[in-house]
Enzyme design. Structure first.
Site, PDB file in Angstrom:
ATOM      1  CG  ASN A   1       9.313   3.662  -3.969  1.00 51.83           C
ATOM      2  OD1 ASN A   1       8.523   4.592  -3.816  1.00 51.83           O
ATOM      3  ND2 ASN A   1       9.005   2.400  -3.682  1.00 51.83           N
TER       4      ASN A   1
ATOM      5  CE  LYS B   1       9.783   1.814   0.030  1.00 54.02           C
ATOM      6  NZ  LYS B   1       9.850   0.533   0.695  1.00 54.02           N
TER       7      LYS B   1
ATOM      8  CG  HIS C   1       6.599  -1.287  -4.282  1.00 56.66           C
ATOM      9  ND1 HIS C   1       6.458  -1.764  -2.993  1.00 56.66           N
ATOM     10  CD2 HIS C   1       7.881  -0.866  -4.386  1.00 56.66           C
ATOM     11  CE1 HIS C   1       7.608  -1.623  -2.360  1.00 56.66           C
ATOM     12  NE2 HIS C   1       8.487  -1.086  -3.178  1.00 56.66           N
TER      13      HIS C   1
ATOM     14  CD  GLU D   1       6.606  -0.862   0.647  1.00 53.53           C
ATOM     15  OE1 GLU D   1       6.384   0.265   0.164  1.00 53.53           O
ATOM     16  OE2 GLU D   1       7.701  -1.181   1.157  1.00 53.53           O
TER      17      GLU D   1
ATOM     18  CD  GLU E   1      11.605  -3.083  -5.282  1.00 56.78           C
ATOM     19  OE1 GLU E   1      12.460  -2.228  -5.084  1.00 56.78           O
ATOM     20  OE2 GLU E   1      10.421  -2.967  -4.912  1.00 56.78           O
TER      21      GLU E   1
ATOM     22  N   GLY F   1      13.610  -2.844   2.949  1.00 61.32           N
ATOM     23  CA  GLY F   1      13.633  -2.134   4.227  1.00 61.32           C
ATOM     24  C   GLY F   1      14.190  -2.947   5.384  1.00 61.32           C
TER      25      GLY F   1
ATOM     26  CB  SER G   1      18.364  -3.711   1.890  1.00 61.85           C
ATOM     27  OG  SER G   1      17.260  -3.793   2.760  1.00 61.85           O
TER      28      SER G   1
HETATM   29  C1  PEP Z   1      11.551  -0.438  -2.271  1.00 63.07           C
HETATM   30  O1  PEP Z   1      10.617  -0.440  -1.489  1.00 63.07           O
HETATM   31  O2  PEP Z   1      11.338  -0.308  -3.500  1.00 63.07           O
HETATM   32  C2  PEP Z   1      12.883  -0.613  -1.724  1.00 63.07           C
HETATM   33  C3  PEP Z   1      13.811  -1.124  -2.498  1.00 63.07           C
HETATM   34  O3  PEP Z   1      13.075  -0.243  -0.426  1.00 63.07           O
HETATM   35  P1  PEP Z   1      14.472  -0.279   0.400  1.00 63.07           P
HETATM   36  O4  PEP Z   1      15.538   0.233  -0.510  1.00 63.07           O
HETATM   37  O5  PEP Z   1      14.226   0.622   1.571  1.00 63.07           O
HETATM   38  O6  PEP Z   1      14.695  -1.700   0.783  1.00 63.07           O
END
Ligand code: PEP
Length: 255
Positions: free
Chosen positions: A10, A12, A103, A105, A173, A179, A217
């Protein structure tokens, strides 16, 4: 039952044309080489979800490689007066096979509710795309011992009825892991994924066949351990998907 693992990047809101094309090319080269070396294709599905501006050029760049293309969101309607939005049909037209919906976000930045996420997932399906429906608790919810309650409610509200197992992907998630460099323990991930599969069985025939990704992460250093957890059928990768070597190391960890 064996479920083919899916490693999804992803990106983003990252990537201008030149950088995005370079990253896609680097991933595609690795995928082509690995698939030739294996003789029987890649050991897992590999997907990149760039910003919408890069979908058409990436579709071209990825042609001839096993890397799949996906988007990060879609509107619930197929067309109409929705300035700035993109329909699932348009994503399909751009060469997408998957679309991320719900998601955290988007739930936070755009106030997306479970009902909205479900409508988007239904639109994705109608357009021939596989929705990757994201669920996960905040840190406050986890601290309050509400992880399973929150995730269960999101599954109940966001997953359309009657989808075939191959027409649906779930991504767990934890919001506090995205992040941040922090991850749940493998045991915690196992508990939540087992619970998701149990709740899915109430909504989907043959829930055993639905892929449930872990996201938050995931990095080359922890991917093998996380991907080995029962009911973890792949990863949704944010930050590490922006560096071809890191992303590919995660793909290799899915062997
Ligand atoms: C995400 O936003 O889908 C995600 C998993 O981000 P990160 O791997 O940076 O934690």
């Amino acid at each position: 039952m064996t479920r083919r693992k899916l490693i999804a990047g992803n990106w983003k809101m990252n990537g201008l044309k030149e950088d995005g094309l370079r990253l896609a090319r680097e991933v595609a080269h690795r995928a082509v080489a690995a698939s030739r070396a294996a003789g029987a294709g890649l050991h897992c599905d590999v997907l990149v979800c760039p910003p919408a501006t890069l979908l058409f050029p990436l579709a071209e760049e990825l042609t001839g490689s096993p890397v799949l293309l996906g988007a990060q969101d879609c509107h619930a309607k197929p067309k109409g007066a929705h300035t700035g939005d993109i329909s699932a049909l348009m994503l399909r037209d751009a060469g997408c096979r998957f679309v991320i919906v719900g998601h955290s976000e988007r739930r936070a930045d755009h106030g997306e509710t479970d009902a909205m996420v479900r409508a988007k997932a239904e639109a994705a399906r109608a357009a021939g795309l596989v929705p990757i429906i994201c669920v996960g608790e905040t840190e406050a919810e986890r601290d309050a011992g509400k992880t399973l309650e929150v995730v269960g409610r999101q599954i109940a509200g966001s997953v359309p009825d009657g989808l075939a197992p191959e027409s649906l992907v779930i991504a767990y998630e934890p919001v506090w892991a995205i992040g941040t460099g922090r991850t749940p323990t493998p045991d915690d991930v196992a508990d939540v994924h087992a619970y998701i599969r149990k709740r899915l069985a109430e909504r989907v025939a043959a829930a055993e066949g639905v892929r449930i990704l872990y996201g938050g992460s995931m990095k080359p250093g922890n991917a093998k351990e996380l991907l080995a957890v029962e009911n973890v059928d792949g990863g949704l990768i944010g930050g590490a998907s922006l560096v071809a070597t890191d992303f590919w190391a995660i793909v290799e960890a899915a062997q």
